[in-house]
Design an enzyme around this catalytic site. Structure first.
Site, PDB file in Angstrom:
ATOM      1  N   ARG A 272      40.811  15.366  33.789  1.00 10.80           N
ATOM      2  CA  ARG A 272      40.997  14.087  34.475  1.00 10.80           C
ATOM      3  C   ARG A 272      42.467  13.700  34.465  1.00 10.80           C
ATOM      4  O   ARG A 272      43.243  14.164  33.635  1.00 10.80           O
ATOM      5  CB  ARG A 272      40.173  12.987  33.796  1.00 10.80           C
ATOM      6  CG  ARG A 272      38.679  13.265  33.720  1.00 10.80           C
ATOM      7  CD  ARG A 272      37.976  12.183  32.941  1.00 10.80           C
ATOM      8  NE  ARG A 272      36.532  12.381  32.893  1.00 10.80           N
ATOM      9  CZ  ARG A 272      35.889  13.051  31.937  1.00 10.80           C
ATOM     10  NH1 ARG A 272      36.584  13.591  30.932  1.00 10.80           N
ATOM     11  NH2 ARG A 272      34.574  13.182  31.956  1.00 10.80           N
TER      12      ARG A 272
ATOM     13  N   LYS B  16      36.892  11.175  27.464  1.00  5.88           N
ATOM     14  CA  LYS B  16      36.307   9.841  27.366  1.00  5.88           C
ATOM     15  C   LYS B  16      35.709   9.640  25.976  1.00  5.88           C
ATOM     16  O   LYS B  16      35.184  10.562  25.367  1.00  5.88           O
ATOM     17  CB  LYS B  16      35.219   9.666  28.440  1.00  5.88           C
ATOM     18  CG  LYS B  16      35.784   9.547  29.859  1.00  5.88           C
ATOM     19  CD  LYS B  16      34.681   9.240  30.851  1.00  5.88           C
ATOM     20  CE  LYS B  16      35.253   8.996  32.257  1.00  5.88           C
ATOM     21  NZ  LYS B  16      34.191   8.683  33.239  1.00  5.88           N
TER      22      LYS B  16
ATOM     23  N   HIS C  80      41.341  13.342  41.536  1.00  5.78           N
ATOM     24  CA  HIS C  80      39.907  13.553  41.328  1.00  5.78           C
ATOM     25  C   HIS C  80      39.356  14.600  42.286  1.00  5.78           C
ATOM     26  O   HIS C  80      38.441  15.360  41.934  1.00  5.78           O
ATOM     27  CB  HIS C  80      39.134  12.246  41.495  1.00  5.78           C
ATOM     28  CG  HIS C  80      37.677  12.384  41.172  1.00  5.78           C
ATOM     29  ND1 HIS C  80      37.228  12.548  39.884  1.00  5.78           N
ATOM     30  CD2 HIS C  80      36.577  12.430  41.975  1.00  5.78           C
ATOM     31  CE1 HIS C  80      35.906  12.671  39.894  1.00  5.78           C
ATOM     32  NE2 HIS C  80      35.492  12.598  41.150  1.00  5.78           N
TER      33      HIS C  80
ATOM     34  N   ARG D  66      39.967  17.834  40.709  1.00  7.16           N
ATOM     35  CA  ARG D  66      38.977  18.083  39.653  1.00  7.16           C
ATOM     36  C   ARG D  66      37.657  18.551  40.276  1.00  7.16           C
ATOM     37  O   ARG D  66      37.012  19.470  39.776  1.00  7.16           O
ATOM     38  CB  ARG D  66      38.761  16.793  38.858  1.00  7.16           C
ATOM     39  CG  ARG D  66      37.658  16.848  37.804  1.00  7.16           C
ATOM     40  CD  ARG D  66      37.697  15.540  37.006  1.00  7.16           C
ATOM     41  NE  ARG D  66      36.489  15.270  36.236  1.00  7.16           N
ATOM     42  CZ  ARG D  66      36.233  15.756  35.024  1.00  7.16           C
ATOM     43  NH1 ARG D  66      37.105  16.566  34.441  1.00  7.16           N
ATOM     44  NH2 ARG D  66      35.117  15.439  34.389  1.00  7.16           N
TER      45      ARG D  66
ATOM     46  N   HIS E 290      31.773  16.719  30.408  1.00  5.33           N
ATOM     47  CA  HIS E 290      30.641  15.858  30.712  1.00  5.33           C
ATOM     48  C   HIS E 290      29.680  15.814  29.529  1.00  5.33           C
ATOM     49  O   HIS E 290      29.488  16.805  28.826  1.00  5.33           O
ATOM     50  CB  HIS E 290      29.878  16.371  31.937  1.00  5.33           C
ATOM     51  CG  HIS E 290      30.586  16.109  33.222  1.00  5.33           C
ATOM     52  ND1 HIS E 290      30.330  16.811  34.385  1.00  5.33           N
ATOM     53  CD2 HIS E 290      31.547  15.212  33.551  1.00  5.33           C
ATOM     54  CE1 HIS E 290      31.096  16.360  35.354  1.00  5.33           C
ATOM     55  NE2 HIS E 290      31.841  15.385  34.875  1.00  5.33           N
TER      56      HIS E 290
ATOM     57  N   TYR F  33      28.373  18.379  41.633  1.00  3.02           N
ATOM     58  CA  TYR F  33      29.288  19.328  42.256  1.00  3.02           C
ATOM     59  C   TYR F  33      28.556  20.502  42.904  1.00  3.02           C
ATOM     60  O   TYR F  33      29.162  21.285  43.628  1.00  3.02           O
ATOM     61  CB  TYR F  33      30.280  19.867  41.216  1.00  3.02           C
ATOM     62  CG  TYR F  33      31.145  18.800  40.598  1.00  3.02           C
ATOM     63  CD1 TYR F  33      32.160  18.187  41.328  1.00  3.02           C
ATOM     64  CD2 TYR F  33      30.957  18.387  39.280  1.00  3.02           C
ATOM     65  CE1 TYR F  33      32.945  17.199  40.771  1.00  3.02           C
ATOM     66  CE2 TYR F  33      31.745  17.407  38.705  1.00  3.02           C
ATOM     67  CZ  TYR F  33      32.738  16.812  39.463  1.00  3.02           C
ATOM     68  OH  TYR F  33      33.514  15.833  38.899  1.00  3.02           O
TER      69      TYR F  33
END
Length: 294
Positions: free
Chosen positions: A145, A169, A238, A241, A264, A273
């Site tokens: 990211r 994250k 993004h 990505r 994730h 995706y």
């Protein structure tokens, strides 16, 4: 409406990143200003009718359904904390049902577009060009990211093991492999970076003034370079990505492996995706499945 204890809770207990905490704070301050305009200063006076009025004002001011849902998620989380510490007895935000959001299909860059850019020449003795090109290479080669890229520190890169440590994250760390072609570029960039770096800046990527890079700089780099090789309307970090994930799946990568590389938590986040790879999957199916030949 005191939000400081809640924001401290997000930082100290939930271990959220400063970027995430800032987003929550911004949403709550907007709600606080709305209440002020309505003459409401006590949380106990807030009811669902007021919240619906806020949602309506957000939509009238141009916020999308997706943005409104995000802001309401911040508000629900805040009220959840207030319930937990006994400041309120009910959450007026609990009755809110998420607005319907049309699914946007992100169109990735094609392999040809990416390779055309990466194969183009640049002055690798120029600090800014070397940095910008490395930013593009890293984003495409790792799928990290934008915020993760910005926060990469010098100590996070291992040229020996050809890996990079990424802080994702909720401060979750992961190790991402680097393709060999990037290693020499990293070394070249580091030799140029030494001339511009301020002593106390630990981050890998810095500005020409020696400071840590910032989100809009990364966006401008991607926009500037890819506008030369692509006619796509949406060009952003993004999308790069998204391109990373799509290209891996197109060339046969395991979905679980892509999930780990992207950082994730759930597989469902990665599955968004797979739609871009459907044409490839259909081609494989058509050439391999016995029934498809009839």
């Amino acid at each position: 409406m005191d939000t400081i204890p809640y924001l401290e809770y997000l930082e100290l207990e939930k271990n959220y990143s400063s970027h995430t905490i800032y987003a929550y704070e911004k949403d709550l301050n907007q709600f606080k200003n709305f209440l002020k305009d309505e003459g409401v200063f006590d949380l106990k006076e807030v009811n669902y009718s007021l919240i619906r009025s806020w949602v309506t004002s957000l939509l009238e001011n141009g916020d999308t359904s997706r943005t409104v849902n995000r802001k309401m998620s911040s508000l629900k989380s805040f009220y959840g904390f207030m319930l937990k510490i006994g400041k309120v007895t009910t959450s007026p935000a609990a009755a809110f049902k998420s607005l319907k959001v049309s699914k946007k299909i992100q169109v990735p860059f094609s392999t040809e577009e990416v390779l055309k850019l990466l194969d183009s020449s640049y002055n690798n003795y120029n600090f800014v060009e070397s940095r910008d090109f490395l930013i593009i290479e890293l984003l495409y080669a790792t799928g990290i990211r934008r915020e993760e890229l910005i926060n990469i520190k010098l100590k996070d890169i291992s040229l020996e093991s050809q890996t990079i440590k990424v802080l994702g994250k909720r401060n979750k760390e992961r190790i991402v492999p680097l393709v060999p072609s990037i290693i020499s570029h990293v070394s070249q960039y580091l030799s140029l970076r030494h001339e511009f770096a301020i002593t106390n800046v630990e981050e890998l990527f810095i500005t020409s003034k020696g400071n840590k890079i910032y989100p809009s700089l990364v966006y401008r780099v991607i926009k500037s370079y890819f506008s030369k090789v692509s006619l796509k309307v949406k060009i952003s970090p993004h999308v790069l990505r998204h391109t990373f994930a799509t290209h891996l799946l197109d060339y046969g990568a395991d979905l679980n492996a892509v999930k780990e590389l992207l950082g994730h938590i759930s597989l469902s986040s990665t599955q968004i995706y797979t739609h871009s790879s459907m044409a490839t999957l259909k081609g494989v199916y058509g050439s391999a499945h016995p029934r498809s030949k009839k």
